[in-house]
Design an enzyme around this catalytic site. Structure first.
Site, PDB file in Angstrom:
ATOM      1  N   PHE A   1      -1.119  72.295 -87.345  1.00 32.61           N
ATOM      2  CA  PHE A   1      -1.252  73.348 -86.216  1.00 32.61           C
ATOM      3  C   PHE A   1      -1.988  74.503 -86.641  1.00 32.61           C
ATOM      4  CE2 PHE A   1       0.507  76.419 -83.182  1.00 32.61           C
ATOM      5  CZ  PHE A   1       0.710  75.837 -81.977  1.00 32.61           C
TER       6      PHE A   1
ATOM      7  N   ARG B   1      -1.074  65.735 -73.108  1.00 32.46           N
ATOM      8  CA  ARG B   1       0.008  65.480 -73.877  1.00 32.46           C
ATOM      9  C   ARG B   1       1.272  65.023 -73.112  1.00 32.46           C
ATOM     10  NH1 ARG B   1       1.752  69.564 -78.556  1.00 32.46           N
ATOM     11  NH2 ARG B   1       2.126  70.816 -76.908  1.00 32.46           N
TER      12      ARG B   1
ATOM     13  N   ASP C   1       6.411  70.959 -92.275  1.00 30.84           N
ATOM     14  CA  ASP C   1       6.389  71.596 -90.969  1.00 30.84           C
ATOM     15  C   ASP C   1       7.171  70.750 -89.811  1.00 30.84           C
ATOM     16  OD1 ASP C   1       6.702  73.017 -88.412  1.00 30.84           O
ATOM     17  OD2 ASP C   1       4.886  74.255 -88.997  1.00 30.84           O
TER      18      ASP C   1
ATOM     19  N   TYR D   1      12.653  75.890 -80.376  1.00 32.12           N
ATOM     20  CA  TYR D   1      12.383  75.982 -78.862  1.00 32.12           C
ATOM     21  C   TYR D   1      11.690  74.753 -78.404  1.00 32.12           C
ATOM     22  CZ  TYR D   1       8.005  77.839 -80.555  1.00 32.12           C
ATOM     23  OH  TYR D   1       6.741  77.892 -81.357  1.00 32.12           O
ATOM     24  N   LYS D   2      11.480  73.756 -79.128  1.00 34.72           N
ATOM     25  CA  LYS D   2      10.792  72.452 -78.787  1.00 34.72           C
ATOM     26  C   LYS D   2      11.916  71.494 -78.545  1.00 34.72           C
ATOM     27  CE  LYS D   2       6.279  73.675 -80.782  1.00 34.72           C
ATOM     28  NZ  LYS D   2       5.538  73.846 -82.128  1.00 34.72           N
TER      29      LYS D   2
HETATM   30  C1  LIG Z   1       4.664  75.057 -82.125  1.00 37.97           C
HETATM   31  C2  LIG Z   1       4.050  75.171 -83.655  1.00 37.97           C
HETATM   32  C3  LIG Z   1       3.981  76.407 -84.310  1.00 37.97           C
HETATM   33  C4  LIG Z   1       4.345  77.500 -83.391  1.00 37.97           C
HETATM   34  O1  LIG Z   1       4.488  78.788 -84.234  1.00 37.97           O
HETATM   35  P1  LIG Z   1       5.260  80.079 -83.780  1.00 37.97           P
HETATM   36  O2  LIG Z   1       5.275  81.007 -84.808  1.00 37.97           O
HETATM   37  O3  LIG Z   1       6.691  79.697 -83.182  1.00 37.97           O
HETATM   38  O4  LIG Z   1       4.716  80.455 -82.489  1.00 37.97           O
HETATM   39  C5  LIG Z   1       3.486  76.452 -85.491  1.00 37.97           C
HETATM   40  N1  LIG Z   1       3.373  75.284 -86.138  1.00 37.97           N
HETATM   41  C6  LIG Z   1       3.436  74.139 -85.574  1.00 37.97           C
HETATM   42  C7  LIG Z   1       3.023  72.667 -86.413  1.00 37.97           C
HETATM   43  C8  LIG Z   1       3.781  73.852 -84.386  1.00 37.97           C
HETATM   44  O5  LIG Z   1       4.051  72.512 -83.614  1.00 37.97           O
END
Ligand SMILES: *Cc1c(COP(=O)(O)O)cnc(C)c1O
Length: 397
Positions: free
Chosen positions: A113, A356, A184, A209-210
């Protein structure tokens, strides 16, 4: 066996909506509203500053960390929540680099990400020690692990395609090369079984939050292997990670254990919502979730592919190599997703052309999956996406 009809009742989903975006933002748990109310009225309103002790707000980051830890195979006392995932990624990588001061390469992949890569880049730049962020294709990661690497920093399940890395195998190779492993779990926690302790992972991060349904902006979590907890030096050395925050010492002295990864004052109302959201997980076996998630995803793929040839699968075909989401490529994927949402099927879109769909066994049913697939096929077959209101881009896709 998990009773998935009962878990669906745990959520407050709007009528007429098929929600396939719980991989981006989980829906509202029914009990979260009363819990947030109680926290605000009885605790904040009634106890004022006393809430930190009387309502045990101060212990929540560790207590909630343990609740999440159970879902990702972490030992008790090795997960703490707080801050955002971007911050937790920074903390984990900074700590890893201090453990390998003689090595200068951080290995990641192009399926990561972007924020994880951006945070790494910013950290390496401010360290100013000539570190390199090396980004390879996901399938080239294992071949790129060698003894120059300080840390292998990967996202377990790819946010765009759902492709899942072999955590056990890559962690083993990372350790054989003497490097630190950081995973992660943003798209893994609550989606697939994870065994952090069994794999010997050094550090992990994730968001709540996911798939964990903690609500928009819910705090992230970080895991540090118990063998490293008293060795890692927190780069974000905030007062709540201090050994004695209320001694107000002028010198920083990290707390023993995972508590040193705390930074500042935690978001109490948001943690209360997350605490309520985690209730549904207490009785759940992640193997049941996984089996059901594969059934739903396989059903979706087969229904879509038998209904249209205009989309192509962007996710691995083998369910063992996928997390709990499926992506299809379509040249007008953004517009087609808007058309789907207009018909009550909510997924999302990731550039350049991926539609998605996340599958959450806690509330998604087979009937919903069949209807979502049929709607997608109709939209692309009939060109229903080709309308000005669907082509106009919003800020959040
Ligand atoms: C959703 C997601 C994030 C989001 O990071 P935030 O700091 O919560 O905005 C980061 N890394 C990955 C791999 C994600 O899927």
């Amino acid at each position: 066996m998990t009773d998935f009809a009962a878990t669906r009742d745990f959520f407050d989903l709007p009528d007429g909506v098929i929600y396939l975006d719980g991989n981006s933002l989980g829906p509202l748990p029914q009990n979260a509203v009363s819990r947030a109310n109680r926290t605000m009225t009885d605790e904040w309103g009634g106890m004022l500053i006393g809430g930190w002790n009387k309502a045990r707000w101060m212990e929540m980051p560790i207590r909630l960390g343990d609740r999440i830890g159970r879902l990702v195979g972490a030992q008790p006392g090795s997960v703490v929540i707080g801050d955002t995932l971007s911050i937790k990624v920074y903390q984990a990588l900074a700590a890893a680099l201090e453990l390998r001061p003689e090595r200068k390469v951080v290995l990641s992949d192009s399926g990561n990400f972007p924020t994880d890569l951006y945070m790494a880049d910013g950290l390496l730049r401010s360290l100013g020690k000539g570190h390199e962020l090396r980004i390879v294709a996901p399938e080239e990661v294992s071949g790129a692990i060698d003894e120059t690497i300080a840390a292998v920093m990967l996202t377990h399940v790819d946010y765009g395609t759902g492709r899942m890395h072999d955590m056990a195998g890559i962690t083993r190779m990372t350790h054989e090369a003497g490097a630190i492993s950081i995973w992660d779990l943003a798209h893994s926690a609550g989606a697939v079984p994870v065994d952090l302790a069994g794999c010997g992972v050094d550090m992990a991060t994730g968001c709540t939050y996911k798939y964990l349904n903690g609500g928009p902006g819910a705090p992230a979590f970080i895991y540090v292997n118990p063998d490293l907890q008293d060795i890692v030096r927190p780069a974000l050395s905030g007062w709540l990670g201090h050994d004695a925050p209320f001694a107000f010492d002028l010198d920083y002295r990290p707390a023993p254990g995972i508590a040193r990864m705390r930074v500042g004052t935690p978001p109490v109302i948001q943690m209360a919502v997350l605490d309520a959201a985690l209730d549904v997980w207490d009785e759940i076996d992640m193997d049941d979730i996984r089996a059901r998630s594969i059934e739903l995803s396989e059903l979706f793929i087969s229904r879509v592919e038998s209904g249209t040839t205009q989309v192509s699968l962007a996710s691995p075909r083998d369910p063992a190599e996928r997390g709990s989401q499926v992506s299809f490529r379509f040249r007008e994927g953004y517009a087609a997703m808007q058309a789907l949402i207009a018909r009550g099927v909510i997924g999302d879109f990731r550039a350049p052309d991926r539609m998605r769909f996340g599958f959450c066994p806690l509330y998604n049913t087979e009937d919903e999956v069949r209807r979502a697939a049929a709607t997608l096929c109709e939209i692309v077959e009939r060109g229903e996406w080709d309308r000005p209101e669907f082509l106009k881009r919003e800020a959040v896709t």
